[in-house]
Design an enzyme around this catalytic site. Structure first.
Site, PDB file in Angstrom:
ATOM      1  N   GLY A 228       0.785  -1.230   0.000  1.00  0.00           N
ATOM      2  CA  GLY A 228       0.000   0.000   0.000  1.00  0.00           C
ATOM      3  C   GLY A 228       0.813   1.273   0.000  1.00  0.00           C
ATOM      4  N   PRO A 270       5.511  -4.474  -0.272  1.00  0.00           N
ATOM      5  CG  PRO A 270       7.518  -3.425  -0.871  1.00  0.00           C
ATOM      6  CD  PRO A 270       6.943  -4.467   0.058  1.00  0.00           C
ATOM      7  CE1 TYR A 312      -8.632  -0.029  -9.425  1.00  0.00           C
ATOM      8  CE2 TYR A 312      -6.486   0.306 -10.452  1.00  0.00           C
ATOM      9  CZ  TYR A 312      -7.394  -0.505  -9.811  1.00  0.00           C
ATOM     10  OH  TYR A 312      -7.055  -1.799  -9.547  1.00  0.00           O
ATOM     11  CB  CYS A 342     -14.099  -0.392 -30.923  1.00  0.00           C
ATOM     12  SG  CYS A 342     -15.481   0.203 -31.843  1.00  0.00           S
ATOM     13  CD  GLU A 343     -15.259  -0.206 -23.974  1.00  0.00           C
ATOM     14  OE1 GLU A 343     -15.382  -1.319 -24.510  1.00  0.00           O
ATOM     15  OE2 GLU A 343     -16.000   0.203 -23.100  1.00  0.00           O
ATOM     16  CE1 TYR A 378      -1.134  -4.255  -8.472  1.00  0.00           C
ATOM     17  CE2 TYR A 378      -0.214  -2.135  -7.837  1.00  0.00           C
ATOM     18  CZ  TYR A 378      -0.561  -3.433  -7.532  1.00  0.00           C
ATOM     19  OH  TYR A 378      -0.312  -3.917  -6.272  1.00  0.00           O
TER      20      TYR A 378
HETATM   21  C1  LIG Z   1      -1.804  -5.910  -3.803  1.00  0.00           C
HETATM   22  C2  LIG Z   1      -1.234  -6.347  -2.531  1.00  0.00           C
HETATM   23  C3  LIG Z   1      -0.042  -5.787  -2.053  1.00  0.00           C
HETATM   24  C4  LIG Z   1       0.689  -4.697  -2.778  1.00  0.00           C
HETATM   25  O1  LIG Z   1      -0.034  -3.519  -2.837  1.00  0.00           O
HETATM   26  P1  LIG Z   1       0.697  -2.187  -3.337  1.00  0.00           P
HETATM   27  O2  LIG Z   1      -0.334  -1.143  -3.165  1.00  0.00           O
HETATM   28  O3  LIG Z   1       1.070  -2.399  -4.759  1.00  0.00           O
HETATM   29  O4  LIG Z   1       1.885  -1.998  -2.456  1.00  0.00           O
HETATM   30  C5  LIG Z   1       0.473  -6.275  -0.876  1.00  0.00           C
HETATM   31  N1  LIG Z   1      -0.146  -7.257  -0.191  1.00  0.00           N
HETATM   32  C6  LIG Z   1      -1.286  -7.821  -0.611  1.00  0.00           C
HETATM   33  C7  LIG Z   1      -1.896  -8.904   0.165  1.00  0.00           C
HETATM   34  C8  LIG Z   1      -1.869  -7.388  -1.794  1.00  0.00           C
HETATM   35  O5  LIG Z   1      -3.015  -7.936  -2.199  1.00  0.00           O
END
Ligand SMILES: *Cc1c(COP(=O)(O)O)cnc(C)c1O
Length: 426
Positions: A228, A270, A312, A342-343, A378
């Site tokens: 996160g 991460p 998002y 096509c969207e 991503y």
């Molecule tokens: C997606 C995910 C992460 C990584 O999230 P980031 O926002 O890319 O750091 C870490 N742990 C779990 C369990 C996840 O599903």
């Protein structure tokens, strides 16, 4: 307003621009480019944690995983395919190197983790039951939903009563009894409450971890803070205060350690933080349309390649360079950057509710290149074959070493799964 000089410093250095145009001629467009030195820089920033465990769903290219592994980072996998990627990159099964994280086992993956003795981070009590039946002594983690979450969008919030992730915090005392009577081997507790989180709530998360530990009533060897960690997608964003983050978790660790006899390690998990800034998507400008008083610049990459803006409303720095790698400058116009799908939603400049945004950008010419910055996380892992468009190449630059680490999928390969149709039943 977008400042052109920002791009030169933060997104595309003159040298990198030249590399991009050279590769564009060699490989065709669109393609991904990853800079290994940025991945290493990000790994160094997390040295305050005992263990860094990369969430490979952010970018799972095997060759990138090899670089990450060589820098002492462990890994998680969220599917059988990701387990295979980790093994292909040299991670060893049956050690703490590789942990499977999920809220559910499909039959194939359950068999695989049992056979290879891969520790499992369980996000549901059903996983615990299924594993206990087949594999006594198996190492497990518990993913806990502390009852609240945070994230950059509803879709990346992974805690609270609306989240499918993790074991609900109120079930922990009962679960403690169950794990003790099963023969499973508890490694640690884990919370991942969302992606791109803000840190106002960090204290709350740490306290929730301590509370979860108390409710469970078992000794643990590790605590995982989840992923996160955000990155500065906008030039006016601040970097995450990593030291503060590590410090807060250290306080929680000491509290837990003080109430048991074995030491506790802190893991961080991460995804985005390690790879987002290292990646670029390079596309070619194929049309510059005037629509009323504004412009649509249409490039040859679409949301089948990079879906974050369409999914998002995510922001990516965008700049244009000409074939000689000069930054396109000049009068600024109201410009939306779109793809060929096509969207109607195939637009890279849109906000969270899907409204098209026109940015102040200089107008490129046909044949110039469009660069999307901070696209290493991503990006390619969320690509699809939508509109029957093949997956695009990936290149890693590591100093003077430039490697094609995934070639372009051919249309023939794309169609081949459908080639030998046959009757299943009469
Ligand atoms: C997606 C995910 C992460 C990584 O999230 P980031 O926002 O890319 O750091 C870490 N742990 C779990 C369990 C996840 O599903």
């Amino acid at each position: 307003m977008l400042d052109v000089s920002d791009f030169i410093t933060s997104a595309v250095s003159p040298n990198k621009g030249l590399l991009m145009t050279t590769l564009a001629i060699k490989l065709g467009t669109p393609f991904w480019l990853y800079d290994a030195s940025i991945v290493r820089r990000q790994i160094k920033r997390l040295q305050g944690f005992d263990i860094i465990r990369y969430a490979q769903k952010a970018n799972g290219n095997i060759n990138l995983l090899k670089i990450i592994r060589r820098n002492g980072v462990k890994i998680d996998a969220v599917s059988n395919g990701e387990i295979a990627r980790a093994l292909a990159a040299g991670y060893r099964a049956g050690s703490n190197d590789l942990v499977f994280v999920s809220d559910v086992f499909d039959q194939t993956t359950l068999k695989q983790v049992v056979e290879l003795c891969i520790p499992v981070n369980c996000g549901s009590t059903d996983m615990i039951d299924q594993l206990a039946m087949l594999s006594p002594g198996h190492q497990i983690w518990l993913r806990i939903n502390p009852g609240f979450g945070h994230g950059h969008s509803k879709k990346t919030n992974t805690g609270g009563p609306l989240s499918k992730h993790g074991i609900w915090h109120e079930q922990l005392s009962e679960l403690g009894r169950k794990i003790k009577s099963s023969k499973l081997n508890l490694v640690g507790l884990h919370m991942h409450i969302g992606s791109d989180v803000d840190y106002k709530h960090l204290g709350k998360v740490c306290n929730a971890m301590i509370e979860a530990y108390m409710k469970l009533g078992m000794q643990i060897r590790a605590v995982s803070a989840g992923g996160g960690l955000s990155i500065p997608y906008h030039s006016d964003c601040k970097n995450v205060a990593i030291d503060y983050y590590a410090q807060q978790w250290n306080v929680a660790r000491l509290k837990i350690q003080d109430s048991q006899t074995i030491p506790v390690q802190i893991e961080i998990e991460p995804g985005r933080f390690l790879v987002a800034e290292a990646g670029y998507l390079i596309a070619e400008v194929r049309a510059v349309k005037k629509v009323a008083e504004r412009y649509f610049v249409i490039v040859d990459a679409g949301f089948n390649d990079l879906v974050r803006p369409a999914m998002y409303g995510s922001y990516h720095h965008i700049c244009f360079i000409d074939p000689a790698a000069n930054l396109v400058i000049g009068a600024l116009h109201q410009v939306a950057v779109a793809g060929p799908l096509c969207e109607a939603g195939d637009v890279f400049t849109q906000n969270k509710d899907g409204t098209i945004e026109f940015k102040n950008l200089p107008l490129p010419k046909i044949g110039d290149f469009c660069i999307f910055a901070d696209a290493g996380a991503y990006g390619s892992t969320m690509s699809s074959n939508y509109n029957s468009r093949p997956l695009i190449p990936e290149v890693i630059v590591d100093g003077s070493d430039i490697r094609l680490v995934r070639r372009r999928q051919t249309i023939k390969e794309m169609l081949s799964l459908e080639n030998d149709d046959h009757l299943l039943e009469n």
